[in-house]
Design an enzyme around this catalytic site. Structure first.
Site, PDB file in Angstrom:
ATOM      1  N   GLY A 182      59.403  48.587  23.343  1.00 51.48           N
ATOM      2  CA  GLY A 182      60.342  47.473  23.458  1.00 51.48           C
ATOM      3  C   GLY A 182      60.675  46.931  22.086  1.00 51.48           C
ATOM      4  N   LEU A 183      61.077  45.665  22.048  1.00 56.34           N
ATOM      5  CA  LEU A 183      61.438  45.097  20.741  1.00 56.34           C
ATOM      6  C   LEU A 183      60.209  44.530  20.045  1.00 56.34           C
ATOM      7  CD1 LEU A 183      64.981  43.530  21.191  1.00 56.34           C
ATOM      8  CD2 LEU A 183      64.285  45.419  19.733  1.00 56.34           C
ATOM      9  N   HIS A 184      59.359  45.430  19.580  1.00 56.21           N
ATOM     10  CA  HIS A 184      58.163  45.069  18.826  1.00 56.21           C
ATOM     11  C   HIS A 184      58.018  46.068  17.705  1.00 56.21           C
ATOM     12  CE1 HIS A 184      56.907  42.075  21.612  1.00 56.21           C
ATOM     13  NE2 HIS A 184      57.119  42.896  22.601  1.00 56.21           N
ATOM     14  N   ALA A 185      57.131  45.727  16.779  1.00 53.18           N
ATOM     15  CA  ALA A 185      56.743  46.654  15.715  1.00 53.18           C
ATOM     16  C   ALA A 185      57.964  47.366  15.123  1.00 53.18           C
ATOM     17  CB  ALA A 185      55.719  47.640  16.251  1.00 53.18           C
ATOM     18  N   PRO A 229      60.547  49.409  16.290  1.00 46.10           N
ATOM     19  CA  PRO A 229      61.913  49.229  16.805  1.00 46.10           C
ATOM     20  C   PRO A 229      62.479  47.845  16.457  1.00 46.10           C
ATOM     21  CG  PRO A 229      60.500  50.207  18.482  1.00 46.10           C
ATOM     22  CD  PRO A 229      59.612  49.823  17.340  1.00 46.10           C
TER      23      PRO A 229
END
Lengths: 567, 89
Positions: B13-16, B18
């Site tokens: 998802g939108l973490h790290a 990405p």
């Protein structure tokens, strides 16, 4: 100048002298001055300059990490740069400066607001709180004019002072340059303590807040035997500290007084542990804890990386044996990419071989393939693979079938391999009870006394309230050891020991009397144990073991041991 | 104001990584770019804090909007980041 003495817990029987280097000094700020005394424009410029410096540092660390560890792990530094440049952060800090706060206080308060926000969230987002704290501390340090301490480039003879040391801190340390270390927190089983023992460095942990009174650059003597740190030591204290470790290191294999050769090996976790183990005279590696290859990273090490690590261990001990324990993790270890389940009681949960057979079957395959390949590497030494937390014969049979299967795969692929020696850790009561059956499936046993004591006595490791119960001098633990050795008697199965008990030179005679063939320990006590082996007579040792086994309390066991030393 | 609804392909998802790549891309354009849940409030896509604070998981849909001269180009680039599996970023 008079000496000042600080007390803590000594964790290695070594001492040394050197100059203090504080690692990550306490970033606590003084109270801010009155708003009218703050020049907002100057503070904004300081903030901008600090961001530039921090960005340059991050860039450098990113490159170093990409080179030493890998691109995936380096990516975390990109996130740090983005936090540094985040409009919510920069606007927040500038607002606070405009309200009359100096730059460092403005940074601290702005970050803390977000840290708190992220801490309240779950999973991945809570981890961001750690990143934010890192960036905050970096900025505050730069603003305070603090030099970054680079653990990889310490001046020769440094004594590292820290609040605590984490595995990623110690992974950077160059042991050649460190004369010792001292921490504010921690006990005998803290990471810093284990690290000190495996690198054979003088260390005192758990000194407490008063350590903060010692400043960078002051000279200290570290006495790891008595747990004392002496600031500004006088000439005689210095000399005593430098000459403190007077044991002879023997690099050849040793035998008992009556000529029975006993293998004395080292326990290692990281590559950095290999050289100290060899320097202290270990014959080989009796326990290579491979979980350190898997910790503090974003993805598991691949087959080639593991192969290289195992080969490096073999090359460090060209004549010796290297026993590699397959991945031993469970719910208590923070490894993000493994998705370890939260368990109410991780020490009785899905860990060790239980995970390797499933759900970590793919990691197990990679590890076994790397081991099969490394076993073919010709150094004159031998590689052995050892399974952790075995409790049934089925587990051992299943693991051996996989080993054979992967050997066939390598054969088909035309890749060079050899089948390593195959053994199990005896650390559950089940394994001790089933030892005779297990002996039919393996080449060796290695008794892990830390866990064996914990599971036999149902007394949690590291819990001080039950420390007396979990002691390996408990007669129940001794009898479990004897049962294991007896089961191997008359077979080709050799029996070693790789827990802390093996590294206690006062117990060497007892252990040899119980019938152990190999003892493996942290590097630091290898010379003392080798010395104890040469002083042991097998017949007398057997009698000592028989008396200890007939004891019905721990006190009686200790009495038997004390009487033996005095006679 | 141009906007699109896009499925977040990277597993994390939108973490790290990405998220990092997403914020970096948003910063490359002059347009004011925003991101948020399909039917919720949008936040500044150029802010790592705001983006990771959304807590978007892989497989979820997000709405992205852009306002400015290079709005369409910005949306194209962001859509590409969101549609690329993590190991190809």
């Amino acid at each position: 100048m008079t000496e000042r003495r600080l007390g803590g817990v000594g964790v290695t029987p070594l001492s040394g002298v050197g100059d203090v280097v504080w690692y990550a000094p306490d970033a606590e700020l003084d109270d801010p001055p009155a708003p009218e005394d703050v020049d907002a424009e100057a503070e904004t410029t300081r903030f901008e300059e600090a961001r530039t410096t921090a960005r340059e540092e991050l860039q450098l660390e990113r490159e170093r990490t990409a080179e030493r560890v890998g691109e995936d792990e380096a990516a975390v530094f990109d996130a740090h740069v983005q936090f540094l440049d985040d409009p919510q952060i920069t606007d927040g800090v500038e607002e606070k400066i405009a309200e009359g706060l100096p730059a460092e206080h403005a940074v601290q308060r702005t970050f803390d607001r977000f840290v708190e926000q992220f801490e309240g969230m779950e999973g991945r987002m809570a981890e961001r709180a750690d990143d934010l704290r890192d960036v905050r501390d970096r900025l505050v340090r730069v603003l305070a004019g603090g030099e970054r301490v680079n653990l990889a480039e310490l001046p020769e003879g440094s004594v590292v002072f820290a609040e605590r040391l984490t595995p990623s801190d110690t992974a950077q340390l160059d042991p050649e340059r460190v004369a010792g270390f001292v921490t504010v927190t921690g006990g005998r089983t803290s990471h810093a303590a284990i690290f000190a023992r495996s690198l054979a460095l003088p260390a005192v942990v758990g000194v407490g807040e008063e350590l903060y009174d010692v400043e960078d650059g002051e000279t200290v003597a570290v006495d790891g035997t008595d747990g004392v740190v002496v600031v500004d030591p006088d000439e005689s204290t210095r000399e005593a500290a430098v000459d403190g470790d007077d044991v002879t290191v023997r690099h050849d294999p040793v035998s008992t007084a009556d000529g029975v050769e006993i293998e004395v090996a080292g326990n290692v976790g990281t590559r950095a542990d290999l050289a100290p183990a060899a320097d202290r005279g270990a014959d080989g590696i009796g326990l290579f804890r491979t979980e350190f290859l898997f910790l503090d990273r974003q993805s598991p090490p691949d087959e080639q990386e593991q192969y290289e690590a195992y080969v490096e261990a073999l090359e460090t001990f060209p004549e010796g044996r290297v026993v590699v324990r397959t991945l031993d993790v469970g719910g208590d270890k923070p490894i993000d990419y493994l998705d370890l389940p939260e368990e109410e009681n991780p020490f009785l949960g899905e860990r060790g071989i239980r995970r390797s057979l499933s759900p970590d079957a793919d990691l197990f395959e990679t590890q076994l393939r790397a081991l099969l390949r490394a076993a073919a590497h010709d150094t004159g030494g031998d590689l052995a693979v050892m399974l952790p937390l075995v409790s049934t014969v089925d587990e051992v049979v299943a693991a051996r079938e996989r080993l054979e299967l992967f050997a066939d795969d390598l054969e088909r692929e035309g890749i060079e391999y050899a089948v390593p020696e195959f053994g199990v850790m005896v650390e559950t009561p089940a394994a001790a009870f089933m030892a005779a059956d297990l002996a039919e499936e393996v080449d060796f046993f290695s008794i892990g006394t830390n866990d064996l004591a914990q599971y036999v006595m149902a007394a949690e490791r590291g819990n001080e309230r039950v420390a007396d119960l979990g002691d390996y001098r408990q007669p129940a633990v001794l009898r479990a050891i004897r049962a294991t050795v007896d089961a191997a008697e008359g077979t080709d199965v050799w029996v070693g020991m790789c827990g802390e008990m093996a590294g206690d030179p006062e117990l060497t005679e007892l252990l040899l009397g119980l019938g152990l063939d190999e003892l493996s320990m942290s590097a630091v006590t290898v010379p003392q144990v080798k010395q104890a082996v040469t002083e042991t007579n097998t017949e007398a040792a057997r009698k000592l073991a028989d008396s200890a086994l007939s004891a019905s309390t721990k006190d009686e066991v200790e009495q038997v041991l004390t009487q033996n030393t005095q006679s | 104001m141009p906007e699109r609804v896009v499925e977040v392909v990277p597993e994390d998802g939108l973490h790290a990584r990405p998220a990092s790549k997403f914020v970096e891309t948003a910063n490359e354009y002059d347009s004011e770019v925003k991101v948020g849940p399909e039917d919720g409030d949008l936040v500044n896509a150029a802010s790592m804090l705001a983006v990771t604070g959304l807590g978007v998981s892989g497989g979820e849909k997000v709405r992205i909007s852009a306002e400015g001269d290079d709005a369409e180009a910005a949306l194209d680039a962001l859509e590409e980041v969101l549609s690329t599996p993590e190991d190809e970023l």
